[in-house]
Design a protein around this motif. Sequence first.
Motif, mmCIF file in Angstrom:
data_model
loop_
_atom_site.group_PDB
_atom_site.id
_atom_site.type_symbol
_atom_site.label_atom_id
_atom_site.label_comp_id
_atom_site.label_asym_id
_atom_site.label_seq_id
_atom_site.Cartn_x
_atom_site.Cartn_y
_atom_site.Cartn_z
ATOM 1 N N VAL A 201 -1.708 -1.543 -14.335
ATOM 2 C CA VAL A 201 -2.173 -0.454 -13.472
ATOM 3 C C VAL A 201 -2.148 -0.900 -12.012
ATOM 4 O O VAL A 201 -1.640 -0.189 -11.136
ATOM 5 C CB VAL A 201 -3.602 -0.015 -13.887
ATOM 6 C CG1 VAL A 201 -4.207 0.897 -12.827
ATOM 7 C CG2 VAL A 201 -3.566 0.677 -15.236
ATOM 8 N N ILE A 202 -2.656 -2.108 -11.783
ATOM 9 C CA ILE A 202 -2.704 -2.599 -10.398
ATOM 10 C C ILE A 202 -1.288 -2.768 -9.840
ATOM 11 O O ILE A 202 -0.983 -2.350 -8.733
ATOM 12 C CB ILE A 202 -3.489 -3.921 -10.330
ATOM 13 C CG1 ILE A 202 -4.965 -3.626 -10.646
ATOM 14 C CG2 ILE A 202 -3.341 -4.570 -8.963
ATOM 15 C CD1 ILE A 202 -5.849 -4.853 -10.740
ATOM 16 N N ILE A 203 -0.421 -3.334 -10.676
ATOM 17 C CA ILE A 203 0.936 -3.609 -10.197
ATOM 18 C C ILE A 203 1.709 -2.306 -9.949
ATOM 19 O O ILE A 203 2.400 -2.155 -8.951
ATOM 20 C CB ILE A 203 1.694 -4.513 -11.189
ATOM 21 C CG1 ILE A 203 1.065 -5.916 -11.173
ATOM 22 C CG2 ILE A 203 3.169 -4.596 -10.860
ATOM 23 C CD1 ILE A 203 1.581 -6.832 -12.264
ATOM 24 N N GLU A 204 1.553 -1.364 -10.859
ATOM 25 C CA GLU A 204 2.303 -0.102 -10.701
ATOM 26 C C GLU A 204 1.755 0.744 -9.557
ATOM 27 O O GLU A 204 2.495 1.220 -8.705
ATOM 28 C CB GLU A 204 2.254 0.708 -12.013
ATOM 29 C CG GLU A 204 3.191 0.167 -13.062
ATOM 30 C CD GLU A 204 3.247 1.066 -14.302
ATOM 31 O OE1 GLU A 204 2.708 2.192 -14.244
ATOM 32 O OE2 GLU A 204 3.830 0.628 -15.310
ATOM 33 N N GLN B 47 -7.816 -5.048 0.516
ATOM 34 C CA GLN B 47 -8.547 -3.777 0.519
ATOM 35 C C GLN B 47 -7.646 -2.556 0.517
ATOM 36 O O GLN B 47 -7.911 -1.594 -0.174
ATOM 37 C CB GLN B 47 -9.457 -3.729 1.742
ATOM 38 C CG GLN B 47 -10.753 -4.427 1.442
ATOM 39 C CD GLN B 47 -11.843 -4.051 2.387
ATOM 40 O OE1 GLN B 47 -11.584 -3.638 3.535
ATOM 41 N NE2 GLN B 47 -13.062 -4.199 1.932
ATOM 42 N N GLU B 48 -6.560 -2.642 1.319
ATOM 43 C CA GLU B 48 -5.721 -1.436 1.407
ATOM 44 C C GLU B 48 -5.069 -1.144 0.053
ATOM 45 O O GLU B 48 -4.921 0.004 -0.360
ATOM 46 C CB GLU B 48 -4.704 -1.528 2.542
ATOM 47 C CG GLU B 48 -3.669 -2.638 2.488
ATOM 48 C CD GLU B 48 -4.212 -4.020 2.940
ATOM 49 O OE1 GLU B 48 -5.439 -4.185 3.114
ATOM 50 O OE2 GLU B 48 -3.408 -4.949 3.074
ATOM 51 N N VAL B 49 -4.724 -2.181 -0.652
ATOM 52 C CA VAL B 49 -4.135 -1.974 -1.984
ATOM 53 C C VAL B 49 -5.184 -1.351 -2.918
ATOM 54 O O VAL B 49 -4.899 -0.397 -3.644
ATOM 55 C CB VAL B 49 -3.616 -3.307 -2.590
ATOM 56 C CG1 VAL B 49 -3.037 -3.062 -3.975
ATOM 57 C CG2 VAL B 49 -2.574 -3.934 -1.684
ATOM 58 N N ARG C 17 -7.474 3.066 -6.078
ATOM 59 C CA ARG C 17 -8.631 3.925 -6.339
ATOM 60 C C ARG C 17 -8.227 5.396 -6.284
ATOM 61 O O ARG C 17 -8.628 6.200 -7.099
ATOM 62 C CB ARG C 17 -9.714 3.630 -5.295
ATOM 63 C CG ARG C 17 -11.110 3.643 -5.887
ATOM 64 C CD ARG C 17 -12.126 3.313 -4.821
ATOM 65 N NE ARG C 17 -12.419 1.899 -4.679
ATOM 66 C CZ ARG C 17 -12.333 1.223 -3.522
ATOM 67 N NH1 ARG C 17 -11.915 1.806 -2.424
ATOM 68 N NH2 ARG C 17 -12.647 -0.060 -3.479
ATOM 69 N N GLU C 18 -7.402 5.707 -5.307
ATOM 70 C CA GLU C 18 -6.938 7.080 -5.162
ATOM 71 C C GLU C 18 -6.067 7.495 -6.352
ATOM 72 O O GLU C 18 -6.239 8.567 -6.908
ATOM 73 C CB GLU C 18 -6.094 7.178 -3.893
ATOM 74 C CG GLU C 18 -6.418 8.385 -3.046
ATOM 75 C CD GLU C 18 -5.859 8.164 -1.662
ATOM 76 O OE1 GLU C 18 -4.625 8.292 -1.536
ATOM 77 O OE2 GLU C 18 -6.635 7.834 -0.737
ATOM 78 N N ASP D 242 -8.701 13.299 -11.607
ATOM 79 C CA ASP D 242 -8.723 14.690 -11.138
ATOM 80 C C ASP D 242 -7.534 15.003 -10.243
ATOM 81 O O ASP D 242 -7.082 16.135 -10.169
ATOM 82 C CB ASP D 242 -10.016 14.963 -10.353
ATOM 83 C CG ASP D 242 -11.225 14.764 -11.241
ATOM 84 O OD1 ASP D 242 -11.026 14.799 -12.470
ATOM 85 O OD2 ASP D 242 -12.328 14.543 -10.718
ATOM 86 N N GLN D 243 -7.085 13.967 -9.551
ATOM 87 C CA GLN D 243 -6.031 14.244 -8.577
ATOM 88 C C GLN D 243 -4.635 14.172 -9.172
ATOM 89 O O GLN D 243 -3.682 14.607 -8.543
ATOM 90 C CB GLN D 243 -6.142 13.270 -7.411
ATOM 91 C CG GLN D 243 -7.341 13.597 -6.534
ATOM 92 C CD GLN D 243 -7.507 12.573 -5.443
ATOM 93 O OE1 GLN D 243 -6.709 11.640 -5.318
ATOM 94 N NE2 GLN D 243 -8.543 12.746 -4.629
#
Lengths: 410, 615
Positions: free
Chosen positions: B43-46, B313-315, B320-321, B326-327
Amino acid sequence: MINLKQSGDKMAEKIVVKNLTKVFGSRPRIAIERLKKGWSKRRILEKTGQTIGVNNVSFSVNEGEIFVIIGLSGSGKSTLIRCFNLLNQPTSGEIWVDGENIVNYDKSKLRKFRQEKMAMVFQQFGLFTHRTVLGNVEYGLEIRKVSKEERRKIALQAIEEVGLKGWEEKMPQELSGGMQQRVGLARALANNPDILLMDEPFSALDPLIRREMQSELLDLQSKLKKTIIFITHDINEAFKLGDRVAVMKGGSIVQIGAPEDILNNPSNEYIEDFVKDIDRTKIVQAKDIMQRANALVSLKDGVRVAIKEMQVNGISSVYVVDKERRIQGIVTIDDCIQADKDGKALKEILKYDYFTTDQEVYIQELIDKAVETKYPIVVVNTENKVLGIIVRTSILTGLLGKKNGTSKEN
Amino acid sequence: MLANFAGVVEANNKLVEADQKPTLVFADAGWDSIRIHNQIAAVIIEKGYGYQTDVLTGSSPIVIKGLRQGDIDICMEAWTDNIIDVYQPGIENGEIVELSINYDDNAQGLYVPTYVLKGDEKRGIEPLAPGLKSIKDLPQYWQVFKDPDNPAQGRIYGSPPSWSADEILRTKMETYQLEETYDYFNPGSDTALNTSLVSAYEKGEPWVGYYWDPTWITGKYDLTLLADEPYNQEKWDAGYACEFPGVKVTVAVNGKMVEKAPEVVAFLKNYQTSTKINSELLAFMQDHGADIDKTVTWFFSDYEDLWTSWIPQEVAAVIRENINPDQTPVKADFTKFPATLSFSLGIYVEKVISWLTENFQSVFDWLKFGVNGIVSSIKKILAFIPWFILIAFIFLLGWKVDQWKSGLLYALMAFFIGALGLWDEMILTLSIALTGVMISIIFGIPLGIYMAYSKKMETVMKPLLDGAQTMPSFVYLIPAMIFFGLGTVPAVFATIIYSMPPCIRLTNVGIRGVPIAMKEAAYSYGSSAWQVLTKVELPQAMPTIMAGINQTTMAAMSMVVISSMIGAKGLGENVLIAINRTDIAMGFDAGISIVFLAIIIDRITQRISERQKND
Ligand SMILES: Nc1ncnc2c1ncn2[C@@H]1O[C@H](COP(=O)(O)OP(=O)(O)OP(=O)(O)O)[C@@H](O)[C@H]1O
Ligand SMILES: [Mg+2]
């Protein structure tokens, strides 16, 4: 016509069948209702899917007789015979055997009945291929819990009776068709049943073996005097074996009678058709065509009496008998006139070049004699007593199926 | 021309590479925690770095080989001690780069359910071994942990055979002289080990055996690790006379990753969890229908502090987004079967089975006792017969059913098995198979007869039998294991289920094949139904039934071998161990012995059925 078989005493009835009907299918009641309304077998099959196997038949079988059922394929013969040991449960009607209605038997009574009263011989033999000949013949006794030695003894005897001695340890598959059916017969006989049910037992055999088996069955029957119900679609076989014959058509019995009755009085066209292709020379016996010997002279009568007899009856020869009606010889009109002149006695001019015959002989064997002889053939019994005579023309009419000289055909 | 063309293709490839980042391949070595870590990292990598990911599955030595060769890029859980033979050389020659230690506070050793020590009031369980604290106390309590296959000793459930813990535990048993009171029981596989523990736990029965942490089991059930001497190298080298050291579980990548995806490498260098977190994740997953996606979603929301500490942080913000459900616009993709429509049939089967185990335990215990009795009597008889007499018997049997040459061949085969040192294993295999065959026949023939007599029964049974025979035989191990635990009895049980269908089927065919005319003849002589069955139908059907028994025997043989996965002893166990150790010699010896044994049994039963036919 003299018919000894029919003129005998009324025999004891062994089996009485009353209004027997057998319907195959899931809703036999409906079929029976429709039958009562007079629907045809075919219509019932088309509309209700029920097959009428046997349709309301009633008859009786006498003790000690061979009762033959004959009919075309699909006419319900097997269905009927299988009702007798309840391999087919009748849909309605009664079957009385020795005064008991077997249709109502419960399981254990039925088993006992099958073990003791009846045995069946099958068209396809129905032998147990996992048992030896001996094992097959012992089967019924084994089921009845007869002791080992006892059943062996009985089985060996039955095997010998059908002429299979020495084959006891063979497997049925190793035997020819004829021998296999002998095993089937031995298996039935070993049980010593009152009644033998035989469903086309010889149909699977070739004609020569079949004729042999028929004769052997008759021999056996003369000793054993069983009540036999015998099914066939071969009319020659039926008439050769049957004391009485029942003709079936579409599940019903259309005629019952002695062979010659059926032969001579086909009750409808169906039976006529049936009977048409029969070889009559093998059916009609001497007794069926002999005439009463009206003109007979006694040995102690004079030559003159003989001449008078011949003149009255318009014949050229006359048989001479003793006072017990035993045949002595024949005299011709010419010899008698000569003897009258010479003053000779009847005894001196007797001739012996005539033929005698037994009343059971088939006309097949009489044809040659009839051609050879100048005189009528004399039918005598075992003590040489004269029963009747057969003139050439009656052989001819017998062959053509004419009765008492009047033609039914044409 | 050709060169020109090739140049174009190459240029195109470069274009693609520049445009699209490569797909990174994860190693799936087959257990749940590695799958969870894969999914978290994926998930993090993708989402965070825009790579595609994929997964390759294999056993742990195989995926490490793949990692060295570059077929696999990332392994999230390399249990270094267990795979030291393939792992260490890879590190040394730079094929593998170790990025971080995922966790190393894990534990292994002998566990018992805590209720064995303390009891459980709620479930009404008395403490059976209140004084049991350390591994050294075990001999006092062997009677608590009785081995159902050998009630004269206790049973310690051992490690799955390929694991390094297996060798260690066997030695440890010697060192601590536990062998005098306990059997070391080879469970066949980790799945079987799990099942034995879980079913014992659900029933509140005593259990002692090898286990390790983290697992969903240690997360979900209350287990206690038996104490041992504190770890020190000296004691460890002297027959493992101390506790297991923690195994270093690392995140390792293929050497080329450093160039290929430097930012991912940077992320993975920070990847670190703990045994506790792993256990929690695994327990969550177990409680939610083994749904990894749900588990990972839960991780991202409940362990936010942890995973955000691994990445810039930016990653983290991008992720998170992106993971906010929902999005995510719902796109209907009709090439995929909608997940909302899916359900698992197995859940209901499982429910029925657990209901059965709860309510009919005494029946199962009784069955267990009976079957065990049969197997051990057969075993005793076979073991009592001197080997040469058994071989002579095989010779005579072969001679009697066929010819002396065949008898000689079979005898030689049996001798050969003995010569390979597998005589005792053969006896064990035989006694389980024979018990299975006997019970199959006892139930199979009447069922087959019933089926032949009843149209309804046939319509019900036919699809069942077809299903039973096409179902992979492994599947039968599961209910067998749940009802009867591990060992001989479940093996017999699985053997029965697998080998009975041919017997039922062919009995049915045989009886139905008896000519009606023959049966009618029998009935017309006043036979009872029983007499027709025994005097006509069964003898007539015998050749077919014998063919069925032959098939049953062969099926039983194959199932007994497979049953080694749930702890059946004998030839199959050797094969299984050989597979796990990739020990060709051992595997071949056991394999050929099985083949010979099968040939002997097959030929003899086949000849008997042929003779039946010819009679
Ligand atoms: N078990 C059965 N189920 C349904 N119909 C049957 C059954 N047995 C016979 N029938 C039908 O009953 C009728 C009479 O048959 P049956 O076998 O009695 O004839 P058959 O006179 O013996 O003929 P064949 O000379 O060919 O033996 C036929 O229409 C047949 O199809
Ligand atoms: Mg018929």
